[in-house]
Design an enzyme around this catalytic site. Structure first.
Site, PDB file in Angstrom:
ATOM      1  N   SER A   1       0.780  -1.316   0.079  1.00  0.00           N
ATOM      2  CA  SER A   1       0.076   0.079  -0.227  1.00  0.00           C
ATOM      3  C   SER A   1       0.938   1.127  -0.111  1.00  0.00           C
ATOM      4  O   SER A   1       2.022   1.015   0.683  1.00  0.00           O
ATOM      5  CB  SER A   1      -0.705  -0.115   1.181  1.00  0.00           C
ATOM      6  OG  SER A   1      -1.429   1.267   1.472  1.00  0.00           O
TER       7      SER A   1
ATOM      8  N   TYR B   1      -1.688  -0.162  10.089  1.00  0.00           N
ATOM      9  CA  TYR B   1      -1.702  -0.643   8.663  1.00  0.00           C
ATOM     10  C   TYR B   1      -0.518  -0.456   8.130  1.00  0.00           C
ATOM     11  O   TYR B   1       0.133  -1.420   7.227  1.00  0.00           O
ATOM     12  CB  TYR B   1      -2.910  -0.024   8.101  1.00  0.00           C
ATOM     13  CG  TYR B   1      -3.141  -0.395   6.722  1.00  0.00           C
ATOM     14  CD1 TYR B   1      -3.719  -1.570   6.332  1.00  0.00           C
ATOM     15  CD2 TYR B   1      -2.652   0.533   5.880  1.00  0.00           C
ATOM     16  CE1 TYR B   1      -3.967  -1.887   4.923  1.00  0.00           C
ATOM     17  CE2 TYR B   1      -3.073   0.214   4.438  1.00  0.00           C
ATOM     18  CZ  TYR B   1      -3.525  -1.084   3.934  1.00  0.00           C
ATOM     19  OH  TYR B   1      -3.898  -1.333   2.733  1.00  0.00           O
TER      20      TYR B   1
HETATM   21  N1  LIG Z   1      -8.556  -0.284  -1.616  1.00  0.00           N
HETATM   22  C1  LIG Z   1      -7.594   0.401  -1.645  1.00  0.00           C
HETATM   23  O1  LIG Z   1      -7.544   1.487  -1.719  1.00  0.00           O
HETATM   24  C2  LIG Z   1      -6.314  -0.265  -1.137  1.00  0.00           C
HETATM   25  C3  LIG Z   1      -5.216   0.311  -1.240  1.00  0.00           C
HETATM   26  C4  LIG Z   1      -3.900   0.008  -0.710  1.00  0.00           C
HETATM   27  C5  LIG Z   1      -3.733  -1.421  -0.694  1.00  0.00           C
HETATM   28  N2  LIG Z   1      -4.981  -2.082  -0.640  1.00  0.00           N
HETATM   29  C6  LIG Z   1      -4.950  -3.678  -0.423  1.00  0.00           C
HETATM   30  O2  LIG Z   1      -5.468  -4.306  -1.362  1.00  0.00           O
HETATM   31  C7  LIG Z   1      -6.034  -5.531  -0.875  1.00  0.00           C
HETATM   32  C8  LIG Z   1      -7.364  -5.800  -1.130  1.00  0.00           C
HETATM   33  O3  LIG Z   1      -8.049  -4.515  -0.476  1.00  0.00           O
HETATM   34  P1  LIG Z   1      -9.404  -4.301  -1.225  1.00  0.00           P
HETATM   35  O4  LIG Z   1      -9.682  -2.911  -1.376  1.00  0.00           O
HETATM   36  O5  LIG Z   1      -9.880  -5.284  -2.333  1.00  0.00           O
HETATM   37  O6  LIG Z   1     -10.225  -4.789   0.145  1.00  0.00           O
HETATM   38  P2  LIG Z   1     -11.678  -5.612   0.105  1.00  0.00           P
HETATM   39  O7  LIG Z   1     -11.986  -5.342   1.912  1.00  0.00           O
HETATM   40  O8  LIG Z   1     -12.571  -5.471  -1.084  1.00  0.00           O
HETATM   41  O9  LIG Z   1     -11.156  -7.271   0.283  1.00  0.00           O
HETATM   42  C9  LIG Z   1     -10.340  -7.502   1.084  1.00  0.00           C
HETATM   43  C10 LIG Z   1     -10.691  -9.253   1.272  1.00  0.00           C
HETATM   44  O10 LIG Z   1     -10.022  -9.939   2.181  1.00  0.00           O
HETATM   45  C11 LIG Z   1     -10.664 -10.986   2.914  1.00  0.00           C
HETATM   46  N3  LIG Z   1      -9.875 -10.942   4.252  1.00  0.00           N
HETATM   47  C12 LIG Z   1     -10.221 -10.328   5.291  1.00  0.00           C
HETATM   48  N4  LIG Z   1      -9.373 -10.771   6.278  1.00  0.00           N
HETATM   49  C13 LIG Z   1      -9.061 -12.265   5.922  1.00  0.00           C
HETATM   50  C14 LIG Z   1      -8.498 -13.217   6.612  1.00  0.00           C
HETATM   51  N5  LIG Z   1      -8.017 -13.277   7.735  1.00  0.00           N
HETATM   52  N6  LIG Z   1      -8.414 -14.528   5.891  1.00  0.00           N
HETATM   53  C15 LIG Z   1      -9.029 -14.304   4.556  1.00  0.00           C
HETATM   54  N7  LIG Z   1      -9.458 -13.419   3.845  1.00  0.00           N
HETATM   55  C16 LIG Z   1      -9.677 -12.285   4.649  1.00  0.00           C
HETATM   56  C17 LIG Z   1     -12.094 -10.201   3.129  1.00  0.00           C
HETATM   57  O11 LIG Z   1     -13.185 -11.126   3.501  1.00  0.00           O
HETATM   58  C18 LIG Z   1     -12.372  -9.506   1.720  1.00  0.00           C
HETATM   59  O12 LIG Z   1     -12.965 -10.449   0.909  1.00  0.00           O
HETATM   60  C19 LIG Z   1      -5.596  -5.316   0.648  1.00  0.00           C
HETATM   61  O13 LIG Z   1      -4.519  -6.245   1.182  1.00  0.00           O
HETATM   62  C20 LIG Z   1      -5.539  -4.092   0.863  1.00  0.00           C
HETATM   63  O14 LIG Z   1      -4.753  -3.456   2.162  1.00  0.00           O
HETATM   64  C21 LIG Z   1      -6.182  -1.775  -0.998  1.00  0.00           C
END
Ligand SMILES: NC(=O)c1ccc[n+]([C@@H]2O[C@H](COP(=O)([O-])OP(=O)(O)OC[C@H]3O[C@@H](n4cnc5c(N)ncnc54)[C@H](O)[C@@H]3O)[C@@H](O)[C@H]2O)c1
Length: 255
Positions: A146, A161
């Site tokens: 991130s 985070y």
């Molecule tokens: N959306 C953003 O702006 C953003 C920015 C930087 C990084 N990210 C990273 O991208 C990745 C995906 O994020 P997203 O935005 O698609 O989020 P999201 O919340 O839509 O999806 C995350 C998924 O992870 C699953 N999850 C959570 N805890 C879990 C566990 N213990 N075991 C198995 N599954 C688990 C959730 O059920 C969910 O389906 C994450 O690692 C997030 O930190 C996202």
């Protein structure tokens, strides 16, 4: 042609249940390109996601419910993938949780929960999947970092985070060195402000301007933006890229 010469064996994607999330968008994109998929998530909706992928794209797709930080559950899930799908050539560690709690307010339980899911979870799944790749002499690992790990926190998430994502980046660089001679690459993508539900729910129209005002490209990122980059890094042509971090942040951070 062997599976890995096409670059389209099986990809394991964690965090693929969330309907508007990065993992789910990536699953659809990879399936359209002919990848088979092992989808792993703590949310039982992952089974529905796998069924939709099978119906829409006609590829093999297995959904398994597991906490990525629970080695026994991860082992059972990956064993199920291995039983039903071609060898795993791609791993995308996308499952994760955010944390907007400031340093002064955060307690140890929250710190440990976020570190356990984001950092330990990435380790546990990699530990289960990567040895098979190394044995077969081919693999691609992409983990979600991130901008928060580079920028002293994110537009939403704070130090806990950021630390968990920094751990993923450091781990990925070290792992990249260890597995490079075995034909496995390991990279990180570092997004910011992608329009999903991770930041405490949908980015509603009233919240959007505050986020967009920080972004030089003038829009939020989409799951499609991230999925396209990850697809490339999983492909055969990305074999000379390892230990790298790719920023995908609309110019929020440069360098
Ligand atoms: N959306 C953003 O702006 C953003 C920015 C930087 C990084 N990210 C990273 O991208 C990745 C995906 O994020 P997203 O935005 O698609 O989020 P999201 O919340 O839509 O999806 C995350 C998924 O992870 C699953 N999850 C959570 N805890 C879990 C566990 N213990 N075991 C198995 N599954 C688990 C959730 O059920 C969910 O389906 C994450 O690692 C997030 O930190 C996202």
């Amino acid at each position: 042609m062997t599976e890995h010469s096409t670059g389209r064996g099986t990809a394991v994607i964690t965090g693929a249940a969330s309907g508007r999330g990065i993992g789910r968008a990536l699953a659809g994109r990879l399936a359209a390109a002919g990848w088979h998929l092992g989808l792993l998530d703590i949310d039982p909706a992952v089974e529905k996601a796998a069924a939709e992928i099978r119906a829409e794209h006609g590829v093999g797709a297995v959904g398994a419910v597991a906490d990525i930080a629970d080695p026994a559950a991860v082992d059972a899930a990956v064993t199920a993938f291995e039983a039903e799908l071609p060898p795993v050539t791609g791993l995308v560690n996308s499952a994760g949780v955010s944390s907007p709690v400031s340093f002064f307010d955060v307690d140890l339980a929250t710190w440990e929960r976020v570190m356990r899911i984001n950092a330990t979870g990435t380790f546990v799944v990699s530990k289960r999947v990567v040895p098979g790749m190394a044995e077969r002499g081919h693999g691609r690992v992409v983990s979600l970092g991130s901008t928060a790990m580079q920028n002293g926190g994110g537009t939403y998430s704070k130090s806990t985070y950021a630390a968990s994502k920094g751990a993923i980046e450091a781990f990925s660089r070290a792992l990249a060195l260890e597995v490079a001679p075995r034909g496995v690459t390991v990279n990180v993508v570092a997004p910011a402000t992608i329009d999903t539900d991770i930041m405490g729910g949908r980015i509603t129209d009233d919240r959007k301007p505050a986020f967009v005002s920080q972004l030089p490209v003038g829009r939020l990122g989409t799951t499609r933006d991230v999925a396209a980059l990850v697809e490339f890094l999983l492909g055969e042509d990305a074999g000379y890229i390892t230990g790298a971090t790719y920023n995908i942040n609309g110019g929020l951070r440069i360098g």
